[in-house]
Design a protein around this motif. Structure first.
Motif, PDB file in Angstrom:
ATOM      1  N   ARG A 119       6.207  30.150 -12.903  1.00  7.70           N
ATOM      2  CA  ARG A 119       4.819  29.840 -12.560  1.00  7.70           C
ATOM      3  C   ARG A 119       4.010  31.112 -12.362  1.00  7.70           C
ATOM      4  O   ARG A 119       4.517  32.122 -11.873  1.00  7.70           O
ATOM      5  CB  ARG A 119       4.779  29.043 -11.252  1.00  7.70           C
ATOM      6  N   ASP A 156       1.539  31.803 -10.241  1.00  9.42           N
ATOM      7  CA  ASP A 156       1.371  32.243  -8.849  1.00  9.42           C
ATOM      8  C   ASP A 156       2.626  32.934  -8.318  1.00  9.42           C
ATOM      9  O   ASP A 156       2.543  33.944  -7.628  1.00  9.42           O
ATOM     10  CB  ASP A 156       0.913  31.100  -7.933  1.00  9.42           C
ATOM     11  N   LYS A 157       3.799  32.434  -8.690  1.00 10.97           N
ATOM     12  CA  LYS A 157       5.046  33.062  -8.237  1.00 10.97           C
ATOM     13  C   LYS A 157       5.219  34.433  -8.898  1.00 10.97           C
ATOM     14  O   LYS A 157       5.609  35.395  -8.245  1.00 10.97           O
ATOM     15  CB  LYS A 157       6.255  32.183  -8.549  1.00 10.97           C
ATOM     16  N   ARG A 214       1.530  34.390  -2.418  1.00  4.73           N
ATOM     17  CA  ARG A 214       1.475  33.327  -3.419  1.00  4.73           C
ATOM     18  C   ARG A 214       0.281  32.408  -3.184  1.00  4.73           C
ATOM     19  O   ARG A 214      -0.360  31.952  -4.130  1.00  4.73           O
ATOM     20  CB  ARG A 214       2.788  32.538  -3.378  1.00  4.73           C
ATOM     21  N   SER A 215      -0.051  32.170  -1.925  1.00  5.01           N
ATOM     22  CA  SER A 215      -1.192  31.304  -1.620  1.00  5.01           C
ATOM     23  C   SER A 215      -2.498  31.935  -2.097  1.00  5.01           C
ATOM     24  O   SER A 215      -3.398  31.243  -2.577  1.00  5.01           O
ATOM     25  CB  SER A 215      -1.263  31.008  -0.125  1.00  5.01           C
ATOM     26  N   LYS A 263      -2.607  31.571  -5.884  1.00 10.67           N
ATOM     27  CA  LYS A 263      -2.980  30.196  -6.234  1.00 10.67           C
ATOM     28  C   LYS A 263      -4.487  30.008  -6.100  1.00 10.67           C
ATOM     29  O   LYS A 263      -5.136  29.433  -6.965  1.00 10.67           O
ATOM     30  CB  LYS A 263      -2.226  29.212  -5.336  1.00 10.67           C
ATOM     31  N   ASP A 317      -7.056  29.095  -9.103  1.00 10.74           N
ATOM     32  CA  ASP A 317      -7.794  27.836  -9.027  1.00 10.74           C
ATOM     33  C   ASP A 317      -9.317  28.037  -9.052  1.00 10.74           C
ATOM     34  O   ASP A 317     -10.059  27.114  -9.336  1.00 10.74           O
ATOM     35  CB  ASP A 317      -7.366  27.040  -7.792  1.00 10.74           C
ATOM     36  N   LYS A 326      -4.224  28.052 -14.643  1.00  5.05           N
ATOM     37  CA  LYS A 326      -4.053  27.482 -13.307  1.00  5.05           C
ATOM     38  C   LYS A 326      -2.852  28.160 -12.661  1.00  5.05           C
ATOM     39  O   LYS A 326      -2.073  28.833 -13.329  1.00  5.05           O
ATOM     40  CB  LYS A 326      -3.795  25.982 -13.404  1.00  5.05           C
ATOM     41  N   SER A 327      -2.662  27.939 -11.373  1.00  7.34           N
ATOM     42  CA  SER A 327      -1.543  28.560 -10.674  1.00  7.34           C
ATOM     43  C   SER A 327      -0.197  28.077 -11.217  1.00  7.34           C
ATOM     44  O   SER A 327       0.795  28.785 -11.135  1.00  7.34           O
ATOM     45  CB  SER A 327      -1.634  28.281  -9.179  1.00  7.34           C
ATOM     46  N   SER A 328      -0.165  26.904 -11.827  1.00  3.80           N
ATOM     47  CA  SER A 328       1.085  26.349 -12.344  1.00  3.80           C
ATOM     48  C   SER A 328       1.360  26.738 -13.800  1.00  3.80           C
ATOM     49  O   SER A 328       2.375  26.353 -14.366  1.00  3.80           O
ATOM     50  CB  SER A 328       1.056  24.827 -12.241  1.00  3.80           C
ATOM     51  N   THR A 329       0.467  27.518 -14.416  1.00  7.04           N
ATOM     52  CA  THR A 329       0.652  27.937 -15.804  1.00  7.04           C
ATOM     53  C   THR A 329       1.973  28.685 -15.955  1.00  7.04           C
ATOM     54  O   THR A 329       2.322  29.518 -15.122  1.00  7.04           O
ATOM     55  CB  THR A 329      -0.515  28.850 -16.248  1.00  7.04           C
ATOM     56  N   ASP A 330       2.700  28.371 -17.026  1.00  3.05           N
ATOM     57  CA  ASP A 330       3.982  29.016 -17.281  1.00  3.05           C
ATOM     58  C   ASP A 330       3.755  30.400 -17.884  1.00  3.05           C
ATOM     59  O   ASP A 330       2.985  30.542 -18.831  1.00  3.05           O
ATOM     60  CB  ASP A 330       4.803  28.138 -18.234  1.00  3.05           C
TER      61      ASP A 330
END
Length: 90
Positions: free
Chosen positions: A2, A4-5, A16-17, A20, A24, A36-40
């Motif tokens: 991810r 953000d990670k 990480r917050s 994110k 966002d 987005k924060s979840s983008t691979d």
């Protein structure tokens, strides 16, 4: 991994917050696409981050789940770092 990670592990962004939140708000692009924060994220990807008056462009060179502080720089290569006037930022 991810986005953000990755930003946290590589220490480009300290928390990480915060990573994110920045993602966002539409301030991060991966390979010239809004992310987005979840983008691979994978090795070879180009990440562009718009901080307040700075635009940072990095290339992902390696992915790791954890890293020590001095090894974090090995996870990316800085392609460009530009300062921009506040009038130019969107």
């Amino acid at each position: 991994m991810r986005l953000d990670k990755y930003l946290k592990v590589s220490r480009i962004i300290k928390r990480r917050s915060v990573a994110k939140e920045v993602a966002d708000k539409g301030r991060i692009q991966v390979n010239n696409k809004l992310a987005k924060s979840s983008t691979d994220v994978k090795a070879g990807d180009i990440i562009t981050i718009m901080f307040g008056n700075k635009i940072l462009e990095v290339k992902v060179t390696e992915l790791r789940d954890t890293t020590k502080k001095d090894e974090a720089k090995d996870l990316y290569e800085i392609l460009s770092e530009k300062r921009v006037d506040s009038a130019e930022t969107p």
